[in-house]
Design a protein around this motif. Structure first.
Motif, short mmCIF file in Angstrom:
data_model
loop_
_atom_site.label_atom_id
_atom_site.label_comp_id
_atom_site.label_asym_id
_atom_site.label_seq_id
_atom_site.Cartn_x
_atom_site.Cartn_y
_atom_site.Cartn_z
N ALA A 28 0.87 -1.17 0.00
CA ALA A 28 0.00 0.00 0.00
C ALA A 28 0.91 1.22 0.00
O ALA A 28 2.02 1.17 0.52
N THR A 29 0.42 2.33 -0.59
CA THR A 29 1.26 3.52 -0.68
C THR A 29 0.94 4.58 0.37
O THR A 29 1.63 5.60 0.44
N ASN A 30 -0.11 4.37 1.15
CA ASN A 30 -0.40 5.29 2.27
C ASN A 30 -1.29 4.57 3.28
O ASN A 30 -1.73 3.45 3.05
N GLY A 31 -1.53 5.24 4.39
CA GLY A 31 -2.30 4.62 5.46
C GLY A 31 -3.72 4.26 5.07
O GLY A 31 -4.25 3.24 5.53
N TYR A 32 -4.35 5.04 4.21
CA TYR A 32 -5.71 4.72 3.79
C TYR A 32 -5.75 3.41 3.02
O TYR A 32 -6.63 2.57 3.23
N GLU A 33 -4.78 3.23 2.10
CA GLU A 33 -4.71 1.97 1.36
C GLU A 33 -4.43 0.80 2.31
O GLU A 33 -4.95 -0.29 2.12
N GLY A 34 -3.61 1.04 3.30
CA GLY A 34 -3.32 0.01 4.30
C GLY A 34 -4.57 -0.39 5.06
O GLY A 34 -4.84 -1.58 5.27
N LEU A 35 -5.37 0.59 5.47
CA LEU A 35 -6.61 0.29 6.18
C LEU A 35 -7.58 -0.47 5.28
O LEU A 35 -8.26 -1.39 5.75
N SER A 36 -7.63 -0.13 4.00
CA SER A 36 -8.48 -0.85 3.06
C SER A 36 -8.06 -2.31 2.95
O SER A 36 -8.89 -3.22 2.92
N ALA A 37 -6.74 -2.54 2.89
CA ALA A 37 -6.24 -3.92 2.80
C ALA A 37 -6.64 -4.73 4.03
O ALA A 37 -6.93 -5.93 3.93
N LEU A 38 -6.68 -4.09 5.19
CA LEU A 38 -7.03 -4.79 6.42
C LEU A 38 -8.50 -5.20 6.47
O LEU A 38 -8.88 -6.06 7.26
N GLN A 39 -9.33 -4.59 5.64
CA GLN A 39 -10.74 -4.97 5.60
C GLN A 39 -10.96 -6.32 4.95
O GLN A 39 -11.97 -6.97 5.19
N THR A 40 -10.01 -6.76 4.13
CA THR A 40 -10.22 -7.99 3.36
C THR A 40 -9.29 -9.12 3.76
O THR A 40 -9.50 -10.25 3.33
N GLN A 41 -8.25 -8.84 4.55
CA GLN A 41 -7.28 -9.88 4.87
C GLN A 41 -6.63 -9.60 6.21
O GLN A 41 -6.45 -8.45 6.59
N ILE A 46 2.72 -5.76 10.06
CA ILE A 46 2.42 -4.54 9.29
C ILE A 46 3.66 -3.66 9.37
O ILE A 46 4.00 -3.15 10.43
N LEU A 47 4.35 -3.51 8.23
CA LEU A 47 5.50 -2.62 8.12
C LEU A 47 4.98 -1.29 7.60
O LEU A 47 4.41 -1.24 6.51
N CYS A 48 5.15 -0.22 8.34
CA CYS A 48 4.53 1.05 7.97
C CYS A 48 5.55 2.20 8.03
O CYS A 48 6.19 2.42 9.06
N ASP A 49 5.67 2.92 6.93
CA ASP A 49 6.52 4.11 6.87
C ASP A 49 5.91 5.19 7.77
O ASP A 49 4.69 5.25 7.95
N MET A 50 6.74 6.05 8.30
CA MET A 50 6.26 7.14 9.14
C MET A 50 5.71 8.30 8.32
O MET A 50 4.67 8.85 8.65
N ARG A 51 6.43 8.69 7.26
CA ARG A 51 6.04 9.87 6.50
C ARG A 51 5.51 9.46 5.14
O ARG A 51 6.25 8.91 4.33
N MET A 52 4.22 9.71 4.93
CA MET A 52 3.56 9.39 3.67
C MET A 52 2.50 10.45 3.41
O MET A 52 2.02 11.08 4.34
N PRO A 53 2.10 10.60 2.15
CA PRO A 53 1.01 11.54 1.86
C PRO A 53 -0.33 10.97 2.33
O PRO A 53 -0.45 9.77 2.57
N ASP A 54 -1.29 11.82 2.46
CA ASP A 54 -2.67 11.48 2.81
C ASP A 54 -2.82 11.01 4.25
O ASP A 54 -3.36 11.72 5.06
N LEU A 55 -2.35 9.82 4.57
CA LEU A 55 -2.43 9.33 5.96
C LEU A 55 -1.07 8.75 6.32
O LEU A 55 -0.67 7.72 5.80
N ASP A 56 -0.36 9.45 7.21
CA ASP A 56 1.00 9.04 7.57
C ASP A 56 0.98 7.93 8.61
O ASP A 56 -0.07 7.44 9.02
N GLY A 57 2.18 7.51 9.03
CA GLY A 57 2.31 6.42 9.99
C GLY A 57 1.57 6.65 11.30
O GLY A 57 0.78 5.80 11.74
#
Length: 119
Positions: A28-41, A46-57
């Motif tokens: 996933a390229t940001n926190g929102y995409e990560g949250l979406s992935a968690l809805q299905t699997q 969870i490896l998560c970058d701290m600084r990202m656009p839209d929804l950061d770490g």
């Protein structure tokens, strides 16, 4: 493993490393995409970058805390920054391992093995 990072080069390198070690990886390229992935699997790590656009770490972590609190112990943060006062305050509040860029493959393997062993 769910890998959330907006830098294509870092994402590719980490995905290859993790796959070579036998892990199935969703990216996933940001926190929102990560949250979406968690809805299905479900994910063991969870490896998560701290600084990202839209929804950061930190924003992702707060949403995870609200929606999926049982997954908080599966988060490993990835950071490339000198820790800003805000980032340091965040890490002081949460009990998550972190990888500091640039990191070596052995460090990634070690922190993931530790997390998997703790589950």
């Amino acid at each position: 493993i769910l890998l959330i990072d907006d830098e294509p080069g870092v994402q590719r390198a980490l995905r290859r490393l993790l796959q070579r070690n036998g892990h199935e990886v969703t990216t996933a390229t940001n926190g929102y995409e990560g949250l979406s992935a968690l809805q299905t699997q479900a994910y063991e790590v969870i490896l998560c970058d701290m600084r990202m656009p839209d929804l950061d770490g930190p924003g992702f972590y707060r949403e995870l805390e609200r929606r999926y609190p049982h997954l908080l112990t599966r988060v490993i943060f990835v950071t490339g920054d000198e820790l800003s006062p805000e980032a340091q305050a965040f890490f002081d509040q949460v009990d998550c391992p972190r990888l500091v860029k640039p990191f070596r493959a052995v460090e990634v393997r070690h922190v993931i093995q530790q997390m998997l062993a703790a589950q």
